[in-house]
Design a protein around this motif. Structure first.
Motif, PDB file in Angstrom:
ATOM      1  N   HIS A  37       2.059   7.043  52.620  1.00  0.00           N
ATOM      2  CA  HIS A  37       2.983   8.056  52.129  1.00  0.00           C
ATOM      3  C   HIS A  37       3.780   8.719  53.245  1.00  0.00           C
ATOM      4  N   THR A  87       8.533  10.898  48.470  1.00  0.00           N
ATOM      5  CA  THR A  87       7.965  10.846  47.120  1.00  0.00           C
ATOM      6  C   THR A  87       9.058  10.611  46.094  1.00  0.00           C
ATOM      7  N   ARG A 103      10.928   7.115  46.614  1.00  0.00           N
ATOM      8  CA  ARG A 103      10.038   6.013  46.212  1.00  0.00           C
ATOM      9  C   ARG A 103       9.934   5.947  44.698  1.00  0.00           C
ATOM     10  N   HIS A 104       9.760   7.081  44.064  1.00  0.00           N
ATOM     11  CA  HIS A 104       9.640   7.102  42.605  1.00  0.00           C
ATOM     12  C   HIS A 104      10.960   6.693  41.938  1.00  0.00           C
ATOM     13  N   TYR A 140      11.328   2.895  42.165  1.00  0.00           N
ATOM     14  CA  TYR A 140      10.379   2.268  41.240  1.00  0.00           C
ATOM     15  C   TYR A 140      10.830   2.442  39.785  1.00  0.00           C
ATOM     16  N   ALA A 141      11.231   3.643  39.412  1.00  0.00           N
ATOM     17  CA  ALA A 141      11.681   3.891  38.037  1.00  0.00           C
ATOM     18  C   ALA A 141      12.927   3.079  37.722  1.00  0.00           C
ATOM     19  N   HIS A 146      11.417   9.523  33.742  1.00  0.00           N
ATOM     20  CA  HIS A 146      11.113   9.538  35.168  1.00  0.00           C
ATOM     21  C   HIS A 146      12.348   9.195  35.998  1.00  0.00           C
ATOM     22  N   THR A 202      13.932  11.832  38.709  1.00  0.00           N
ATOM     23  CA  THR A 202      14.037  11.538  40.141  1.00  0.00           C
ATOM     24  C   THR A 202      15.497  11.400  40.574  1.00  0.00           C
TER      25      THR A 202
END
Length: 128
Positions: free
Chosen positions: A4, A21, A24-25, A28-29, A61, A65
């Motif tokens: 992280h 955070t 990265r999210h 991914y989303a 999500h 983000t």
């Protein structure tokens, strides 16, 4: 699977950077929305039903983000720099999203799975 800590380790910034955070999210989303959308068309009815519920959650999500990422980019010079550093650090790893193995190929050919490589255009459009 990445640690992280992110690109700002050994600087005055905290080891657990919130920009990492969020970025990265977001990345991914941006992948999971088209994946779940594609899986709603699976020939496996149970998987298609799970995908239909999951895509709603992932859209939330992604919106959350994306909003944070825009806030960081339009915010202070530091928030912009930290989010850019996180993006620069994480982007090279995103090529792994689209690697397709034999199991995924067989599942896609059978009609119940998805080839990750087929998601790249949708992902790139969202990330851009």
């Amino acid at each position: 699977e990445l640690p992280h800590a992110g690109p700002l380790v050994a600087t005055s910034a905290a080891a657990r950077d919130y920009a990492v955070t969020i970025v990265r999210h977001f990345l991914y989303a941006a992948l999971m929305v088209p994946l779940w959308e594609a899986l709603t068309r699976s020939t496996d009815p149970e998987l298609a039903a799970i995908a239909a519920r999951s895509v709603k959650e992932m859209r939330y999500h992604l919106a959350h983000t994306r909003d944070w990422l825009v806030r960081f980019g339009d915010g202070t010079d530091e928030s912009h720099a930290r989010s850019q550093a996180a993006l620069d650090w994480l982007m090279p790893y995103t090529n792994e999203f689209f690697a397709t193995d034999g199991v995924e190929m067989a599942a896609a050919e059978a009609g119940f799975g998805v080839r990750p490589a087929d998601l790249r255009d949708a992902w790139e459009a969202t990330v851009r």
